[in-house]
Write an enzyme that holds these catalytic residues in place. Structure first.
Site, PDB file in Angstrom:
ATOM      1  N   CYS A   1       0.923  -1.177  -0.011  1.00 43.06           N
ATOM      2  CA  CYS A   1      -0.028   0.020  -0.007  1.00 43.06           C
ATOM      3  C   CYS A   1       0.943   1.139  -0.139  1.00 43.06           C
ATOM      4  O   CYS A   1       1.540   1.302  -0.878  1.00 43.06           O
ATOM      5  CB  CYS A   1      -1.010   0.082   1.275  1.00 43.06           C
ATOM      6  SG  CYS A   1      -0.295  -0.529   2.622  1.00 43.06           S
TER       7      CYS A   1
ATOM      8  N   GLY B   1       2.796   0.221   3.878  1.00 41.61           N
ATOM      9  CA  GLY B   1       2.747  -1.271   4.048  1.00 41.61           C
ATOM     10  C   GLY B   1       2.423  -1.685   5.573  1.00 41.61           C
ATOM     11  O   GLY B   1       3.199  -2.781   5.769  1.00 41.61           O
ATOM     12  N   TRP B   2       1.911  -0.899   6.342  1.00 42.66           N
ATOM     13  CA  TRP B   2       1.618  -1.506   7.666  1.00 42.66           C
ATOM     14  C   TRP B   2       0.171  -1.834   8.144  1.00 42.66           C
ATOM     15  O   TRP B   2      -0.067  -1.691   9.183  1.00 42.66           O
ATOM     16  CB  TRP B   2       2.555  -0.781   8.469  1.00 42.66           C
ATOM     17  CG  TRP B   2       2.322   0.525   8.673  1.00 42.66           C
ATOM     18  CD1 TRP B   2       1.485   1.679   8.459  1.00 42.66           C
ATOM     19  CD2 TRP B   2       3.420   1.653   9.159  1.00 42.66           C
ATOM     20  NE1 TRP B   2       1.633   2.830   8.520  1.00 42.66           N
ATOM     21  CE2 TRP B   2       2.780   2.916   8.997  1.00 42.66           C
ATOM     22  CE3 TRP B   2       4.759   1.278   9.700  1.00 42.66           C
ATOM     23  CZ2 TRP B   2       3.628   3.864   9.494  1.00 42.66           C
ATOM     24  CZ3 TRP B   2       5.383   2.498   9.884  1.00 42.66           C
ATOM     25  CH2 TRP B   2       4.925   3.683   9.946  1.00 42.66           C
ATOM     26  N   ASP B   3      -0.922  -1.381   6.982  1.00 40.28           N
ATOM     27  CA  ASP B   3      -2.369  -1.413   7.134  1.00 40.28           C
ATOM     28  C   ASP B   3      -2.915  -2.301   6.289  1.00 40.28           C
ATOM     29  O   ASP B   3      -3.312  -3.210   6.566  1.00 40.28           O
ATOM     30  CB  ASP B   3      -2.943   0.232   7.207  1.00 40.28           C
ATOM     31  CG  ASP B   3      -2.538   0.835   8.323  1.00 40.28           C
ATOM     32  OD1 ASP B   3      -2.902   0.439   9.555  1.00 40.28           O
ATOM     33  OD2 ASP B   3      -1.878   1.695   8.317  1.00 40.28           O
ATOM     34  N   ARG B   4      -3.141  -1.957   5.389  1.00 41.43           N
ATOM     35  CA  ARG B   4      -3.670  -2.538   4.134  1.00 41.43           C
ATOM     36  C   ARG B   4      -2.692  -3.764   3.673  1.00 41.43           C
ATOM     37  O   ARG B   4      -3.248  -4.999   3.438  1.00 41.43           O
ATOM     38  CB  ARG B   4      -3.917  -1.907   2.987  1.00 41.43           C
ATOM     39  CG  ARG B   4      -5.041  -0.767   3.053  1.00 41.43           C
ATOM     40  CD  ARG B   4      -5.320   0.361   2.066  1.00 41.43           C
ATOM     41  NE  ARG B   4      -4.202   1.138   2.027  1.00 41.43           N
ATOM     42  CZ  ARG B   4      -4.173   2.440   1.261  1.00 41.43           C
ATOM     43  NH1 ARG B   4      -4.980   2.594   0.244  1.00 41.43           N
ATOM     44  NH2 ARG B   4      -3.128   3.132   1.614  1.00 41.43           N
TER      45      ARG B   4
ATOM     46  N   ARG C   1      -4.186   3.337  15.939  1.00 44.59           N
ATOM     47  CA  ARG C   1      -5.117   3.018  15.030  1.00 44.59           C
ATOM     48  C   ARG C   1      -6.462   2.897  16.146  1.00 44.59           C
ATOM     49  O   ARG C   1      -7.602   3.423  15.895  1.00 44.59           O
ATOM     50  CB  ARG C   1      -5.158   1.793  14.255  1.00 44.59           C
ATOM     51  CG  ARG C   1      -3.909   1.926  13.121  1.00 44.59           C
ATOM     52  CD  ARG C   1      -4.106   3.062  12.324  1.00 44.59           C
ATOM     53  NE  ARG C   1      -3.189   3.049  11.382  1.00 44.59           N
ATOM     54  CZ  ARG C   1      -2.230   3.960  10.959  1.00 44.59           C
ATOM     55  NH1 ARG C   1      -1.987   5.153  11.769  1.00 44.59           N
ATOM     56  NH2 ARG C   1      -1.400   3.672  10.157  1.00 44.59           N
TER      57      ARG C   1
END
Length: 575
Positions: free
Chosen positions: A320, A323-326, A372
């Site tokens: 994404c 590179g640490w959520d989706r 989050r």
């Protein structure tokens, strides 16, 4: 095991996951800080060690050292490179051609090419193919900022340019020019991708480039002006960022009916997939903007499963922005889906694969759970709760492989489209065709109703065939019961038996490849449901489903909303 995991008062089986979730919700993992904040060193070490133990159950692996975050500050201190499955050691089925020393060298050289230094990293090994994750490509602002920072604070020696053996004097003079800099840095990134045999690059960004304060802070392969990535299969599959999952939480964690607003100004990346990669799936891709979150996630996962089950040895990269959520969302869903089919991590039970997925795919790769949770952006919770939507056989590798065995334009359901040649013949189906069908509601109950829609253009008026069968046991059988003729409008006219020279629009393999299902098809749903139930029980007993207070009506609250809307709030907009 499953019963104990479903209870918040579970015993020793749940404690490792509870400890992991509590640590995860306390601080973001940082390799350069010893894994976390003050007082967490021993806990993080236990998490890291348990991950290595779980990988070792099924794989032979090497470790790439990142002890103090030298390569990447938000990657694991010990990056696991899976070389081959332990059971393949004597069979030599998939022998790794990658030299770990060479791999680490390429990672060091390529890290500046991607946002936050989050380089291409292999995390799943499937049939000898590497499934990788990363951030998107760094843009002009970040690239120049980091090269200057590294040059100044390394005493004038930038390790990104350590490979000076192939630098001419002219290159050295002009390397700070845009084209030279991007050629050099992205060239290393491409070398790493090729070394890992990656062919498919799946970009989840809804933007072509991420813009902050008027600067392009990130880019992507799909808009590389020099077309350096033209030799790769580039798939733009835009997926909502973590901010969207605040709406998921506000709807009482119901993803059904939740549709992303594709009309927002910053959304400029359309869905783009090479046509040859979409044919086996029978998905109306042009309608993607009308899909709700469930349908979109399901369809993207089907696509990823299809890609890694190609007939070649090509690997896959998913990214994404940061590179640490989706990215961990789809990496985790892939890992769990393949595990549920018995194709990877075969010796791990539901509790163990859950621990490994939470710890390695999410925690150790730097997901900002604390941030989050504070904003109600519960993409992490969504990932594991979503498992209830992928329990069916349509997500199994076996079914997708059978879809791919059809000629272009046909699917498994198209078996019903058989041309009638000799009605009333008592001869059985020709032995030239070995048919594999599975007992599923879609295959058995939807043939007649879907026949017209699936027919190629121009042949709607021809009679087609559906099969009336009842298959006991697992998904594979060669007993098909009786066949019925279906008209173009989908109505059943009469029973008939296929003749020996009846022409089929497709052919099927005599058997599944050696990597076929190791568990019955019906067990897939049960295994995933055990993982989901275990996660929900542990999550609720540790983190809990939290309520986030509404934003204040003060000037500060309004400014916060404005910053969020235009993408200036860095911590949550860099996905």
């Amino acid at each position: 095991m499953a019963g104990a995991w479903g209870c918040p008062q579970a015993g020793s089986a749940e404690r490792p996951l509870a400890e992991l979730l509590l640590e995860f919700s306390r601080a973001q993992y940082r390799a350069k800080d010893g894994g976390g904040g003050a007082g967490s060193s021993s806990k993080v070490e236990r998490i890291e060690k348990r991950c290595l133990d779980l990988f070792a159950r099924d794989y032979c692996y090497s470790l790439i050292q990142n002890v103090n975050g030298e390569i990447c500050g938000h990657y694991p201190r010990q990056i696991v490179f899976l070389e081959y499955e332990s059971k393949d050691r004597d069979q030599n089925m998939f022998e790794s051609t990658v030299q770990v020393s060479k791999l680490q060298e390429l990672m060091n050289r390529s890290k500046m090419a991607r946002c936050r230094g989050r380089f291409v990293c292999p995390v799943i090994l499937y049939k000898g193919k590497h499934i990788c994750r990363s951030a998107t490509l760094a843009g002009w602002g970040e690239l120049y900022g980091r090269t200057g920072y590294n040059y100044i604070f390394s005493g004038g020696s930038d390790d990104a340019w350590a490979d000076t053996e192939d630098l001419s004097e002219e290159d050295t003079v002009f390397r700070n020019a845009d084209s030279q800099l991007f050629d050099r840095v992205r060239g290393h990134d491409i070398k790493l991708l090729r070394y890992l045999s990656v062919r498919y690059i799946c970009d989840l960004m809804v933007e072509n480039k991420k813009v902050k304060f008027g600067l392009n802070v990130t880019s992507s392969e799909k808009v590389d002006k020099a077309q350096r990535y033209a030799d790769f299969a580039l798939l733009s599959i835009p997926y909502p960022g973590c901010e969207f999952f605040k709406e998921y939480k506000d709807r009482a964690y119901r993803a059904e009916g939740l549709v992303f607003n594709w009309k927002q100004d910053y959304v400029d990346a359309p869905l783009s997939i090479p046509a040859s990669l979409t044919q086996p799936l029978n998905i109306a891709w042009s309608e993607y903007q009308s899909w709700d979150l469930v349908q979109q996630t399901r369809n993207y996962l089907k696509l990823l499963i299809s890609l890694i089950n190609g007939n070649d040895d090509s690997g896959l990269l998913i990214h994404c922005i940061s590179g640490w959520d989706r990215t961990p969302l789809f990496i985790a869903l892939l890992r769990l889906s393949l595990w549920a089919d018995g194709l990877i991590h075969a010796s791990l039970d539901p509790a163990e694969i859950l621990y490994l997925t939470v710890a390695y795919d999410w925690f150790l790769f730097g997901h900002m759970l604390v941030d989050r949770l504070s904003k109600g952006e519960e993409i992490f919770y969504f990932c594991f709760n979503f498992l209830k939507h992928i329990t069916s056989e349509e997500f199994s590798v076996a079914q997708l492989q059978r879809r791919k065995s059809l000629q272009p334009g046909f699917t498994v359901e198209d078996i019903c489209m058989l041309k009638q040649r000799h009605q009333g013949s008592t001869t059985s189906v020709s032995s030239d065709f070995s048919l594999l069908l599975e007992s599923s509601p879609r295959a058995a109950g939807c043939f007649a109703s879907e026949a017209t829609e699936l027919l190629p253009a121009g042949v709607q008026a021809q009679p087609t065939w559906s099969v009336d069968h009842s298959l006991p046991g697992p998904s594979i059988s060669t007993d098909f019961g009786s066949w019925q003729m279906v008209t173009g409008c989908g109505s059943i006219q009469e029973r008939a038996i296929l003749s020996t020279d009846a022409a089929l629009p497709c052919s099927f393999p005599d058997e599944l490849p050696s990597s076929g299902l190791l568990v019955p098809a019906a067990a897939r749903g049960s295994r995933l449901e055990q993982v989901r139930s275990a996660f929900l029980a542990a999550y609720r007993s540790t983190i809990g489903l939290r309520a986030v207070p509404p934003s204040p009506s003060s000037l500060g609250g309004l400014l916060e909303q404005f910053a969020r809307g235009v993408g200036l709030r860095g911590s949550s907009s860099t996905l």
